[in-house]
Design a protein around this motif. Structure first.
Motif, PDB file in Angstrom:
ATOM      1  N   VAL A 139       0.841  -1.192   0.000  1.00 57.14           N
ATOM      2  CA  VAL A 139       0.000   0.000   0.000  1.00 57.14           C
ATOM      3  C   VAL A 139       0.876   1.243   0.000  1.00 57.14           C
ATOM      4  N   GLN A 140       1.970   1.191   0.746  1.00 55.29           N
ATOM      5  CA  GLN A 140       2.858   2.337   0.859  1.00 55.29           C
ATOM      6  C   GLN A 140       3.704   2.553  -0.391  1.00 55.29           C
ATOM      7  N   ASN A 141       4.117   1.454  -1.055  1.00 57.52           N
ATOM      8  CA  ASN A 141       5.007   1.616  -2.212  1.00 57.52           C
ATOM      9  C   ASN A 141       4.297   1.547  -3.564  1.00 57.52           C
ATOM     10  N   GLY A 142       2.977   1.418  -3.553  1.00 58.81           N
ATOM     11  CA  GLY A 142       2.208   1.438  -4.797  1.00 58.81           C
ATOM     12  C   GLY A 142       2.036   0.104  -5.489  1.00 58.81           C
ATOM     13  N   GLN A 143       2.646  -0.967  -4.968  1.00 59.72           N
ATOM     14  CA  GLN A 143       2.512  -2.281  -5.596  1.00 59.72           C
ATOM     15  C   GLN A 143       1.070  -2.787  -5.568  1.00 59.72           C
ATOM     16  N   ILE A 144       0.279  -2.291  -4.631  1.00 56.98           N
ATOM     17  CA  ILE A 144      -1.124  -2.687  -4.520  1.00 56.98           C
ATOM     18  C   ILE A 144      -1.907  -2.330  -5.778  1.00 56.98           C
ATOM     19  N   ASP A 145      -1.419  -1.353  -6.542  1.00 55.81           N
ATOM     20  CA  ASP A 145      -2.134  -0.888  -7.730  1.00 55.81           C
ATOM     21  C   ASP A 145      -1.903  -1.758  -8.956  1.00 55.81           C
ATOM     22  N   LYS A 146      -0.970  -2.708  -8.875  1.00 54.32           N
ATOM     23  CA  LYS A 146      -0.700  -3.584 -10.017  1.00 54.32           C
ATOM     24  C   LYS A 146      -1.730  -4.720 -10.054  1.00 54.32           C
ATOM     25  N   PRO A 147      -2.089  -5.173 -11.254  1.00 52.87           N
ATOM     26  CA  PRO A 147      -3.127  -6.211 -11.362  1.00 52.87           C
ATOM     27  C   PRO A 147      -2.719  -7.514 -10.689  1.00 52.87           C
ATOM     28  N   ALA A 148      -3.717  -8.239 -10.222  1.00 59.76           N
ATOM     29  CA  ALA A 148      -3.481  -9.556  -9.616  1.00 59.76           C
ATOM     30  C   ALA A 148      -3.233 -10.583 -10.708  1.00 59.76           C
ATOM     31  N   ASP A 149      -2.429 -11.590 -10.389  1.00 55.92           N
ATOM     32  CA  ASP A 149      -2.223 -12.690 -11.323  1.00 55.92           C
ATOM     33  C   ASP A 149      -3.235 -13.799 -11.031  1.00 55.92           C
ATOM     34  N   ALA A 150      -3.285 -14.794 -11.918  1.00 58.58           N
ATOM     35  CA  ALA A 150      -4.287 -15.861 -11.805  1.00 58.58           C
ATOM     36  C   ALA A 150      -4.159 -16.634 -10.498  1.00 58.58           C
ATOM     37  N   ASP A 151      -2.922 -16.943 -10.074  1.00 61.93           N
ATOM     38  CA  ASP A 151      -2.733 -17.694  -8.833  1.00 61.93           C
ATOM     39  C   ASP A 151      -3.232 -16.918  -7.619  1.00 61.93           C
ATOM     40  N   SER A 152      -2.995 -15.618  -7.611  1.00 61.01           N
ATOM     41  CA  SER A 152      -3.438 -14.796  -6.477  1.00 61.01           C
ATOM     42  C   SER A 152      -4.959 -14.728  -6.410  1.00 61.01           C
ATOM     43  N   ILE A 153      -5.599 -14.599  -7.558  1.00 54.94           N
ATOM     44  CA  ILE A 153      -7.063 -14.582  -7.598  1.00 54.94           C
ATOM     45  C   ILE A 153      -7.610 -15.922  -7.107  1.00 54.94           C
ATOM     46  N   LYS A 154      -7.014 -17.004  -7.588  1.00 50.25           N
ATOM     47  CA  LYS A 154      -7.443 -18.342  -7.169  1.00 50.25           C
ATOM     48  C   LYS A 154      -7.245 -18.526  -5.663  1.00 50.25           C
ATOM     49  N   ALA A 155      -6.105 -18.040  -5.148  1.00 52.49           N
ATOM     50  CA  ALA A 155      -5.806 -18.175  -3.715  1.00 52.49           C
ATOM     51  C   ALA A 155      -6.826 -17.432  -2.862  1.00 52.49           C
ATOM     52  N   VAL A 156      -7.244 -16.255  -3.300  1.00 49.06           N
ATOM     53  CA  VAL A 156      -8.247 -15.484  -2.557  1.00 49.06           C
ATOM     54  C   VAL A 156      -9.569 -16.244  -2.515  1.00 49.06           C
ATOM     55  N   HIS A 157      -9.984 -16.776  -3.650  1.00 52.03           N
ATOM     56  CA  HIS A 157     -11.246 -17.532  -3.673  1.00 52.03           C
ATOM     57  C   HIS A 157     -11.155 -18.780  -2.796  1.00 52.03           C
ATOM     58  N   GLU A 158      -9.994 -19.418  -2.801  1.00 50.70           N
ATOM     59  CA  GLU A 158      -9.823 -20.600  -1.945  1.00 50.70           C
ATOM     60  C   GLU A 158      -9.900 -20.214  -0.467  1.00 50.70           C
ATOM     61  N   ALA A 159      -9.264 -19.099  -0.112  1.00 49.32           N
ATOM     62  CA  ALA A 159      -9.292 -18.635   1.279  1.00 49.32           C
ATOM     63  C   ALA A 159     -10.715 -18.286   1.720  1.00 49.32           C
ATOM     64  N   MET A 160     -11.502 -17.743   0.805  1.00 54.25           N
ATOM     65  CA  MET A 160     -12.874 -17.349   1.134  1.00 54.25           C
ATOM     66  C   MET A 160     -13.840 -18.530   1.152  1.00 54.25           C
ATOM     67  N   ASN A 161     -13.423 -19.623   0.570  1.00 52.85           N
ATOM     68  CA  ASN A 161     -14.341 -20.754   0.425  1.00 52.85           C
ATOM     69  C   ASN A 161     -13.858 -22.004   1.135  1.00 52.85           C
ATOM     70  N   GLY A 162     -13.413 -21.854   2.374  1.00 51.30           N
ATOM     71  CA  GLY A 162     -13.175 -23.039   3.183  1.00 51.30           C
ATOM     72  C   GLY A 162     -11.753 -23.377   3.548  1.00 51.30           C
ATOM     73  N   SER A 163     -10.777 -22.593   3.109  1.00 51.35           N
ATOM     74  CA  SER A 163      -9.385 -22.920   3.447  1.00 51.35           C
ATOM     75  C   SER A 163      -8.807 -21.997   4.510  1.00 51.35           C
ATOM     76  N   ARG A 164      -9.668 -21.401   5.328  1.00 56.37           N
ATOM     77  CA  ARG A 164      -9.204 -20.466   6.354  1.00 56.37           C
ATOM     78  C   ARG A 164      -8.295 -21.143   7.375  1.00 56.37           C
ATOM     79  N   ASN A 165      -8.440 -22.464   7.553  1.00 58.50           N
ATOM     80  CA  ASN A 165      -7.630 -23.165   8.550  1.00 58.50           C
ATOM     81  C   ASN A 165      -6.150 -23.211   8.171  1.00 58.50           C
ATOM     82  N   ILE A 166      -5.825 -22.921   6.912  1.00 61.32           N
ATOM     83  CA  ILE A 166      -4.413 -22.930   6.481  1.00 61.32           C
ATOM     84  C   ILE A 166      -3.588 -21.978   7.332  1.00 61.32           C
TER      85      ILE A 166
END
Length: 200
Positions: A139-166
């Motif tokens: 957030v401080q260095n501006g990297q947050i503004d770059k687009p997400a890659d496919a793995d990151s998008i997939k990881a977010v959906h996995e975290a939201m759909n039952g993998s919180r115990n990781i």
């Protein structure tokens, strides 16, 4: 008491805008460029334009609202779960924080943010957690503004759909090899994935 991620949340949708603060997309424009040209952060421009679902895909002739005063003309809208903007924002954070980490490390980073949303010690939404002052370097260095890659998008959906115990309830993570502040050293370690140490 904190709401659960999957519960209904109230978001503000900007439905009306003054034409004086509308910009028409031209050839070569990007949301990042429009944000810079109007002295806005990309996150602020995205909030002003909830009708734009993908910040990396805008059309010539499309109207982009560019003035924060437009936020005064709002209408509450009920949505289930998290907004597409917040999901994309979390995926961008995961990419910035864990792009060179194993896939499970990406899921764990997403889980840390979701754990914070559930914690009484942190803000109530993904966006507020990510933009809480001094919490995430991208957030401080501006990297947050770059687009997400496919793995990151997939990881977010996995975290939201039952993998919180990781992440085993982790509220923090860091790379001790490059960390400039050592205050996390004293907190209990929950797991280590790749170069990231996760703490509670």
């Amino acid at each position: 008491m904190k709401k659960l991620i999957s519960t209904l949340t109230i978001v503000v949708a900007l439905l009306f805008a003054s034409p004086a603060f509308a910009y028409t997309v031209k050839s070569g424009d990007t949301m990042s460029k429009i944000a810079r040209d109007n002295s806005l952060k990309l996150a602020d421009l995205a909030r002003l334009n909830p009708q734009i679902q993908n910040l990396d895909f805008i059309h010539i002739g499309e109207i982009v609202h560019t003035n924060k005063s437009e936020e005064t003309t709002t209408k509450p809208e009920i949505v289930v779960g998290n907004s597409e903007y917040e999901i994309n924002l979390l995926a961008r954070l995961v990419r910035a924080e864990a792009q060179n980490e194993p896939y499970q490390g990406k899921v764990a980073v997403a889980c840390v943010v979701l754990n914070r949303v559930d914690s009484v010690s942190f803000p109530n939404t993904i966006k507020e957690v990510i933009y809480q002052k001094g919490q995430f370097q991208p957030v401080q260095n501006g990297q947050i503004d770059k687009p997400a890659d496919a793995d990151s998008i997939k990881a977010v959906h996995e975290a939201m759909n039952g993998s919180r115990n990781i992440a085993a309830g982790s509220l923090f993570f860091y790379n001790p090899a490059i960390a400039t502040s050592r205050w996390l050293d004293s907190r209990s370690t929950t797991l280590v994935i790749g170069r990231h140490v996760f703490k509670i």
